[in-house]
Design a protein around this motif. Sequence first.
Motif, short mmCIF file in Angstrom:
data_model
loop_
_atom_site.label_atom_id
_atom_site.label_comp_id
_atom_site.label_asym_id
_atom_site.label_seq_id
_atom_site.Cartn_x
_atom_site.Cartn_y
_atom_site.Cartn_z
N ALA A 22 2.78 12.90 11.97
CA ALA A 22 2.16 12.53 13.07
C ALA A 22 2.13 12.95 14.75
CB ALA A 22 2.12 11.11 13.54
N HIS A 23 3.90 13.29 14.93
CA HIS A 23 4.37 14.22 15.81
C HIS A 23 5.26 15.54 15.91
CE1 HIS A 23 5.02 9.10 16.06
NE2 HIS A 23 5.05 9.78 17.28
N VAL B 36 -4.40 4.71 15.61
CA VAL B 36 -4.55 6.28 15.29
C VAL B 36 -5.49 6.27 14.19
CG1 VAL B 36 -3.18 8.43 14.69
CG2 VAL B 36 -1.91 6.04 16.06
N ASP C 115 -5.04 -0.16 13.20
CA ASP C 115 -3.50 0.82 14.54
C ASP C 115 -4.60 1.66 15.04
OD1 ASP C 115 -3.59 2.76 13.23
OD2 ASP C 115 -2.55 2.61 12.02
N SER D 283 2.35 15.93 4.20
CA SER D 283 1.65 15.34 4.77
C SER D 283 0.67 15.93 5.44
CB SER D 283 3.29 14.81 6.03
OG SER D 283 3.58 13.50 5.49
N GLU E 122 4.47 9.38 9.57
CA GLU E 122 4.83 8.81 10.71
C GLU E 122 4.99 10.38 11.74
OE1 GLU E 122 4.90 6.60 13.86
OE2 GLU E 122 3.63 5.99 12.48
N HIS E 123 6.53 10.89 10.71
CA HIS E 123 6.52 12.16 11.36
C HIS E 123 5.88 12.73 11.68
CE1 HIS E 123 9.65 15.43 11.53
NE2 HIS E 123 9.59 16.00 11.02
N ASP F 298 -1.45 -2.59 6.53
CA ASP F 298 -0.33 -2.11 7.66
C ASP F 298 -0.22 -0.43 7.27
OD1 ASP F 298 2.02 -1.26 9.02
OD2 ASP F 298 3.37 -2.81 8.58
N ALA G 24 7.61 7.13 6.07
CA ALA G 24 8.16 7.39 7.48
C ALA G 24 7.68 9.22 7.61
CB ALA G 24 9.58 7.70 7.53
N ARG H 267 0.49 2.54 8.83
CA ARG H 267 2.10 3.25 8.62
C ARG H 267 3.00 3.06 8.14
NH1 ARG H 267 3.03 5.16 14.55
NH2 ARG H 267 1.01 4.48 15.57
N LYS H 268 3.35 1.96 7.66
CA LYS H 268 4.45 1.12 6.93
C LYS H 268 3.64 2.10 5.18
CE LYS H 268 4.34 -2.47 4.09
NZ LYS H 268 4.57 -4.26 4.28
N ARG I 84 -5.22 11.36 7.84
CA ARG I 84 -3.77 11.08 7.64
C ARG I 84 -3.27 10.99 5.81
NH1 ARG I 84 -1.93 5.90 10.70
NH2 ARG I 84 -3.92 5.54 10.63
#
Length: 364
Positions: free
Chosen positions: A226-227, A316, A314, A250, A223-224, A213, A220, A215-216, A320
Amino acid sequence: MAEFPIPVSVLTGFLGAGKTTLLNRLLKDPALTDTAVIINEFGDVAIDHLLVEQSSDGVIQLSDGCLCCTVRGELVDTLADLVDRLQTGKIARLKRVVIETTGLADPAPVLQSIMGHPALVQAFRLDGVVAMVDAVNGSATLDAHVEAVKQVAVADRIVIAKADLVTEPEALEQLRDRLRQLNPGAPLLDASQAGVAELLDCGLYDPETKIADVRKWLGAEAEHAAHHHAGHHHDHDHEHRHDQRVRTFSLIHDGPVPFAAIEMFLDLLRSTHGEKLLRMKGVIELAESPERPLVIHGVQKILHPPARLPAWPDNVRGTRLVLITLDMPGDYVRRLFAAITNQPMIDTADRAAMQDNPLAIAGR
């Protein structure tokens, strides 16, 4: 018996944060059956050991001293002895190891002992770091002790204890905000409510599905990013003097990266500022084999042997990386990552200089 590698959880937190109280409660949970608990003592009297109710073969007490110095070698010996006892049948089963550090400890050497020993890395894997913070004295402790800031910064989970003793709700919320700023990727949990699953199962692989997993695990913050990755980094500055020294980066690159470029990035990062790199996690799309992501995990100069996932868990892809640093110059991280991913942050003259002397441009 055991299924190798065995997950190891590190429970840290400053003196009086409530580690032993939490540990006592968790040990009563059936989910911690077949768990070995390594308890570090500090001082002339093993007070913490007296407070641990479960004193069986599953609780291993280290001698007096600090995990980050005199007892570090003994921690390695203790973990190696666990493996030997498993293989010889002295221990029937072992599903997990929990290490409780002294409240004065910088957790990095503990993590290095697990990740950097050539034999132990085959038998154990770092599942995660749980940092406890005293709600009553937490802010003052963070102000006074950089070790407490490091404990929070490297954590996968942050547990707030004694929240019911705080008389001013505003003070508790200010502490929560401060912890979020120090470590935006770690969930904040209440010590009175958090269970084994929320606290200890925070590694790359889901314990139920055995599937990664990403992303986990990255948290966060990634994940932030990535956008919102136009700048490919996020810095956090705070008014507290120790907090200002901690930064989370990140780093996002949409597309594959040659293995040689990643290798150069990691080598330069660790050789020039390794002591300032508190923790690093990353998932990388390699140009040589983009269908199988490369997973990296490091603490300061110690890098866990990179692992390859069988497939992307996933949708993506790309690279990262999440870096948690102390006193590391932000420009250095950004320029170095831009150089190895051929991003336009470094101009042509700088890139030519990088090829001739990578350290010259990366250290600016």
